[in-house]
Design an enzyme around this catalytic site. Structure first.
Site, PDB file in Angstrom:
ATOM      1  N   SER A  52       0.791  -1.225   0.000  1.00 28.54           N
ATOM      2  CA  SER A  52       0.000   0.000   0.000  1.00 28.54           C
ATOM      3  C   SER A  52       0.828   1.283   0.000  1.00 28.54           C
ATOM      4  CB  SER A  52      -0.964   0.020   1.195  1.00 28.54           C
ATOM      5  OG  SER A  52      -0.269   0.216   2.398  1.00 28.54           O
ATOM      6  N   LYS A  96       0.987   4.529   7.068  1.00 27.99           N
ATOM      7  CA  LYS A  96       0.256   5.285   6.045  1.00 27.99           C
ATOM      8  C   LYS A  96       0.782   6.713   5.976  1.00 27.99           C
ATOM      9  CE  LYS A  96      -2.721   1.949   5.137  1.00 27.99           C
ATOM     10  NZ  LYS A  96      -2.703   1.240   3.845  1.00 27.99           N
TER      11      LYS A  96
END
Length: 202
Positions: A52, A96
């Protein structure tokens, strides 16, 4: 007589060299110990799992980045586009990028980020990882952040609270060919030192 003196001289030289090498090894070990104590006190260690955050951070296909992230406390200022480690829930931790900040209105229209109805450039997104997606308008509350991965083809996204964020920025310290949650040592099979500051990965 001369031969005995010469032999004794060589032995003394050997002892001196051995002593110097031994002292250097002790100094290096002491420095490593001090560095480890400092890092453990000020940073958290995490390895990247999944794709990701690619291509900024690797966590698949035989290339796994291991990070030291600065510990977050009440004085830490979390800014847009910082890379953070957070507790998503009791079983899962995420790495993230922070995109939305407290009290902002955020949306994505055809993959373009808008903050308070103003277009915001995400220059760190590689064209091959861009994804033409939409996120309906989100109004962030006090102490809420919107996080998402850099690989827009394959990422989860979420609104999280500040209390969930425990690591920020820092540096990549090694890259390994396989993941290992306990593999925070410097010298390991299949790993190489790859120091790079995370703050500059924007």
């Amino acid at each position: 007589m001369e031969q005995a003196m010469e032999t004794k001289k060589k032995k003394n030289i050997f002892k001196t060299i051995t002593s110097i090498i031994g002292s250097l090894i002790l100094v290096v070990l002491l420095l490593l110990l001090i560095a480890k104590i400092y890092l453990n006190a000020n940073y958290v260690c995490r390895f990247v799992s999944g794709s990701s955050m690619e291509p900024t951070l690797s966590g698949s296909a035989g290339e796994y980045h291991y990070l030291y992230l600065k510990k977050v406390d009440e004085k830490t200022k979390i800014q847009r586009f910082d890379i953070v480690a957070l507790h998503k829930d009791l079983q899962n931790d995420w790495i993230k990028r922070v995109v939305g900040l407290p009290n902002e209105t955020l949306s994505y229209v055809e993959g373009i980020l808008y903050i308070n109805n103003q277009k915001v450039e995400e220059s760190f997104i590689h064209p091959s990882y861009f994804f033409d997606f939409n996120v309906e308008e989100i109004v962030l509350k006090e102490n809420e952040y919107f996080v998402i991965g850099d690989n827009r083809h394959d990422t989860t996204k979420s609104v999280v609270s500040r209390s969930q964020i425990y690591g920020i920025n820092g540096f990549i310290f090694k890259t390994c060919n396989q993941p290992n949650k306990n593999g925070m040592g410097i010298f390991e099979s299949g790993c190489k030192i790859t120091y790079k500051k995370v703050e500059k990965l924007r």
